[in-house]
Design an enzyme around this catalytic site. Structure first.
Site: not given
Ligand SMILES: Cc1ncc(COP(=O)(O)O)c(C=O)c1O
Length: 313
Positions: A43, A258
């Protein structure tokens, strides 16, 4: 050459081969380690980009306060960018946020208010939108779910970095939160090579994988371009945890929850290939999840069955 400020340290994260996850010779899996960004997540890229564009367009000026409804990685990244550039940041949090995250936001100098009675991010979003709508001269709200500069940050930085380091990418896998990563990187990779498959890792309905979003809940983020996706694979949280541990054990890489879901999908994708390269984007490091005790628990074998809602190319 030294960096002029911490903001120059955003991006250019390493792409690392995961030799021990390769299912067969001729098929490789690579991980893009976004935990190597200054605040430890992907982010940082979108926070820096959304604020930079808002400054250039005049939407953000020094008399305004940045306002964002988030308790997650985006808030922490915005807090770093706001502090480095000298802006005030106000985060609207749901009641359920963990103390570590609030502490981290405050440590970076962000102000925090709670959307009273707000059990979910959706309630916090509603409150922040009301505040920004009532006083548009006072606040600038980046709003990552609806800001085109979120996917654009990935189109201009993450995607090109991947192809610079690995000219052939057959499958790209990332988690779906706002959809910014999948949309921006996916668009770039497909423009360069239309054969590239773009696959979303999504959580099992009602089964939380922090950072990821189940589109079945009814909210489709405006920045998500579903036409970029060739498939989506549903992963349950226990498989994500088990995979995060396996990544630590096999490759000595310390990633967030994630990333476990994303890696599981990447391994399954690799099994479907005869030859080629799979790139998995690991969104953050494990630090913010230590309090879950994840690394000291036993989850057994990673389950191999396919969950309902899974669509492959
Ligand atoms: C830990 C984590 N993994 C994956 C994502 C997914 O990324 P995106 O928002 O670009 O879909 C986010 C954010 O939303 C996240 O904080």
């Amino acid at each position: 050459m030294p960096f002029a400020s911490i903001l120059d340290a955003v991006g250019n994260t390493p792409l690392v081969r995961l030799a021990r996850f390769s299912p067969k010779s001729g098929v490789e899996i690579y991980a893009k380690l976004e935990g190597q960004n200054p605040t430890g997540s992907v982010k940082d890229r979108i926070a820096l980009y959304m604020i930079g564009v808002a400054e250039e367009s005049g939407d953000l000026s020094s008399d305004k306060t940045i306002l964002e409804p988030t308790s997650g990685n985006t808030g922490i990244s915005l807090a770093m960018v706001a502090r480095a550039k000298g802006y005030r940041l106000l985060c609207v949090l749901p009641d359920i946020v963990t103390p570590e995250r609030e502490q981290l936001l405050r440590a970076f100098g962000a102000e925090v208010i709670y959307a009273s009675g707000a059990q979910s991010t959706n309630d916090a979003i509603f409150k922040a939108q009301q505040m920004a709508g009532a006083e548009p001269d006072k606040y600038f709200m980046p709003y990552q779910y609806g800001n085109e500069n979120n996917p654009r940050a990935h189109y201009e930085t993450t995607g090109p970095e991947i192809l610079r380091d690995l000219p052939q990418v057959d499958v790209f896998v990332a988690g779906l939160g706002t959809g910014g990563t999948l949309t921006g990187v996916g668009r770039y990779l497909k423009e360069q090579s239309p054969e590239t498959k773009v696959i979303a890792a999504v959580p099992h309905p009602g089964d939380l994988v922090q950072g990821l979003r189940d589109l079945g809940e009814g909210f489709i983020p405006p920045v998500l371009d579903e036409s970029v996706l060739d498939g989506r694979v549903v992963v349950d949280s226990l498989s994500s945890f088990a995979m995060v541990k396996e990544l630590m054990e096999k490759e000595a890489i310390f990633a967030g929850i994630s990333s476990g879901a994303v890696l599981k999908v990447a391994v399954r994708a690799a099994q479907r290939l005869e030859s080629g390269n799979v790139v998995a984007l690991l969104a953050d490091g494990g630090w913010k999840y230590l309090s879950t005790g994840l690394w000291s628990k036993d989850y057994g074998e990673v389950k191999e069955e396919e969950l309902q809602g899974t669509v492959w190319w």
